[in-house]
Design an enzyme around this catalytic site. Structure first.
Site, mmCIF file in Angstrom:
data_model
loop_
_atom_site.group_PDB
_atom_site.id
_atom_site.type_symbol
_atom_site.label_atom_id
_atom_site.label_comp_id
_atom_site.label_asym_id
_atom_site.label_seq_id
_atom_site.Cartn_x
_atom_site.Cartn_y
_atom_site.Cartn_z
ATOM 1 N N ASP A 217 1.544 2.716 3.527
ATOM 2 C CA ASP A 217 0.725 3.923 3.341
ATOM 3 C C ASP A 217 1.609 5.173 3.366
ATOM 4 O O ASP A 217 1.161 6.245 3.771
ATOM 5 C CB ASP A 217 -0.397 4.035 4.379
ATOM 6 C CG ASP A 217 -1.486 5.014 3.939
ATOM 7 O OD1 ASP A 217 -1.585 5.296 2.736
ATOM 8 O OD2 ASP A 217 -2.235 5.498 4.817
ATOM 9 N N LYS B 283 -9.461 0.374 -5.869
ATOM 10 C CA LYS B 283 -9.423 0.973 -4.542
ATOM 11 C C LYS B 283 -10.743 1.671 -4.263
ATOM 12 O O LYS B 283 -11.184 2.524 -5.038
ATOM 13 C CB LYS B 283 -8.274 1.983 -4.462
ATOM 14 C CG LYS B 283 -8.166 2.734 -3.152
ATOM 15 C CD LYS B 283 -7.740 1.826 -1.998
ATOM 16 C CE LYS B 283 -7.859 2.531 -0.652
ATOM 17 N NZ LYS B 283 -6.673 3.287 -0.291
ATOM 18 N N HIS C 258 0.858 -1.205 0.000
ATOM 19 C CA HIS C 258 0.000 0.000 0.000
ATOM 20 C C HIS C 258 0.882 1.239 0.000
ATOM 21 O O HIS C 258 1.507 1.566 1.009
ATOM 22 C CB HIS C 258 -0.921 0.023 1.227
ATOM 23 C CG HIS C 258 -1.874 1.189 1.217
ATOM 24 N ND1 HIS C 258 -3.239 1.024 1.272
ATOM 25 C CD2 HIS C 258 -1.669 2.516 1.142
ATOM 26 C CE1 HIS C 258 -3.816 2.207 1.233
ATOM 27 N NE2 HIS C 258 -2.879 3.144 1.166
ATOM 28 N N HIS D 283 -4.574 -0.446 5.806
ATOM 29 C CA HIS D 283 -4.074 0.317 6.964
ATOM 30 C C HIS D 283 -5.034 0.302 8.152
ATOM 31 O O HIS D 283 -5.550 1.330 8.580
ATOM 32 C CB HIS D 283 -3.714 1.766 6.589
ATOM 33 C CG HIS D 283 -4.679 2.488 5.691
ATOM 34 N ND1 HIS D 283 -6.012 2.629 5.971
ATOM 35 C CD2 HIS D 283 -4.491 3.105 4.511
ATOM 36 C CE1 HIS D 283 -6.578 3.309 5.002
ATOM 37 N NE2 HIS D 283 -5.691 3.602 4.102
ATOM 38 N N HIS E 12 -10.462 1.653 1.794
ATOM 39 C CA HIS E 12 -10.192 2.619 2.860
ATOM 40 C C HIS E 12 -11.381 2.491 3.798
ATOM 41 O O HIS E 12 -12.481 2.940 3.486
ATOM 42 C CB HIS E 12 -10.063 4.047 2.310
ATOM 43 C CG HIS E 12 -9.752 5.035 3.395
ATOM 44 N ND1 HIS E 12 -8.513 5.608 3.546
ATOM 45 C CD2 HIS E 12 -10.506 5.503 4.422
ATOM 46 C CE1 HIS E 12 -8.519 6.390 4.617
ATOM 47 N NE2 HIS E 12 -9.727 6.355 5.156
ATOM 48 N N HIS F 256 1.651 5.401 -1.748
ATOM 49 C CA HIS F 256 1.314 6.583 -2.553
ATOM 50 C C HIS F 256 2.595 7.139 -3.174
ATOM 51 O O HIS F 256 3.546 7.462 -2.450
ATOM 52 C CB HIS F 256 0.662 7.661 -1.679
ATOM 53 C CG HIS F 256 -0.617 7.198 -1.061
ATOM 54 N ND1 HIS F 256 -1.847 7.391 -1.662
ATOM 55 C CD2 HIS F 256 -0.861 6.509 0.079
ATOM 56 C CE1 HIS F 256 -2.790 6.847 -0.901
ATOM 57 N NE2 HIS F 256 -2.222 6.312 0.155
#
Ligand code: DOR
Ligand code: ZN
Length: 345
Positions: A249, A101, A16, A176, A138, A18
């Site tokens: 994350d 996602k 996971h 997460h 999420h 970004h």
């Protein structure tokens, strides 16, 4: 507790992550590529990555930012919206996209285009289930009536449990996780539900946000919780259960937008991710479980081969830089300016 000077493990993956785009992308990709063999790349760009064509173009931009001679494979995802067409799923699968996602609209950074009502996505979820595309969630409700610290637990009853009943064969990653409730729910579910856990949720509780003054670099979503929750996450991560695996994350923002009246959510951990996890596992007396969590469980869940090469961490005190270049700005890593106990060789 072992005090061995080195720790060698199969090369880990980040399930996971970004990476952003443009100059920011170029600044952060080398940090992840130095540690991890693969990473699941989040699609919450502006505008979001909603089509296979966009994901493939993004993948090519990521590849250009990988330093020469480094083997790193970005695993691409699409951003699920109310309007994602079901027939995009076959194209996505054929192009090697691994997952979609789910951001509940308004839940976090760049989630305005997210799902407003999960039922609007049911035809697409059916196609995903059929094609074995994973759903990454999420897991927070956005209902303003629900206390911010309870949003994950409420998401389980309102969204995740009904979703799993309606799509029993869909493979889902509860991303997460931050609460005891989520850890217990995942542990007691069947093998099609797994969860990622960040290093910062293993190391810190919500006191870290306020210690000596408000500390925006510890702010992420879902937000850090009470100590009982941190302890439950440590137990889950170090339990050896294949349902829990590494997902940093890592979410870089320009420092001036975090040190702000309305600071952005996201902790930047990519530079020292595996070192932070090693610290958390060592504190729990479970360094021998780090390899499964970091290198095996995620690959097995996604049906991908485990890596054959290894990394070595040395027990060496070093100071993490306070800030790093980030396009026109700087990014401040979590723990910047502080000492770490392990260092990737
Ligand atoms: O803290 C977070 N930052 N949580 C998210 O869900 C998104 C991420 C980001 O993109 O900055
Ligand atoms: Zn994220």
């Amino acid at each position: 507790m072992s005090t061995a000077p080195t720790l060698t493990l199969t090369r880990p993956d980040d399930w996971h992550l970004h990476l952003r785009d443009g100059a920011a992308l170029a600044a952060v990709v080398p940090h992840t590529a130095a540690q991890f063999g693969r990473a699941i790349v989040m699609p919450n760009l502006r505008p979001p990555v909603t089509t296979t064509a966009q994901a493939l173009a993004y993948k090519a931009r990521i590849a250009q930012a990988v330093p020469a001679g480094v083997a790193f494979e970005p695993l691409m995802t699409l951003y699920l919206t109310d309007a994602t067409p079901a027939d995009e799923m076959a194209r996505a699968r054929d192009a090697g996209i691994v997952a979609l996602k789910l951001y509940p609209a308004g839940a976090t950074t760049n989630s305005d285009a997210g799902v407003t009502d999960i039922r609007k996505t049911y035809r697409t979820l059916e196609a995903m289930q059929r094609l074995d595309l994973k759903l990454l969630v999420h897991g927070e409700v956005t209902d303003p009536e629900v206390d911010l610290f309870d949003r994950e637990a409420v998401f389980i009853e309102r969204v995740l449990a009904p979703l799993r009943r309606d799509f029993p064969a869909l493979k889902i990653v509860f991303e997460h996780i931050t609460t005891r409730e989520a850890a217990q729910y995942v542990e007691s579910a069947d093998a099609r539900l797994a969860a990622t856990i960040t290093a910062h949720h293993l190391l810190y509780n919500r006191n870290a946000l306020f210690l000596g003054g408000i500390r925006p670099h510890y702010y992420c979503l879902p937000v850090l919780k009470r100590e009982v929750h941190r302890q439950a996450l440590v137990r889950a991560a170090t339990s050896g259960s294949p349902k829990f695996f590494l997902g940093t994350d890592s979410a870089p923002h320009p420092a001036h937008l975090k040190e702000h009246a309305s600071g952005c959510a996201g902790c930047y951990t990519a530079l020292s991710a595996i070192e932070l996890y090693a610290e958390a596992f060592e504190a729990a007396g479970a360094l021998q479980r780090l390899e499964g969590f970091a290198a095996f469980h995620g690959a097995d869940f996604y049906g991908l081969p485990r890596h054959r090469d290894r990394i070595t961490l040395r027990r060496e005190r070093w100071t993490l830089p306070e800030q790093l270049p980030f396009g026109d700005a700087v990014v401040k890593p979590l723990r910047g300016g502080e000492t770490l106990a392990w260092r990737l060789a």
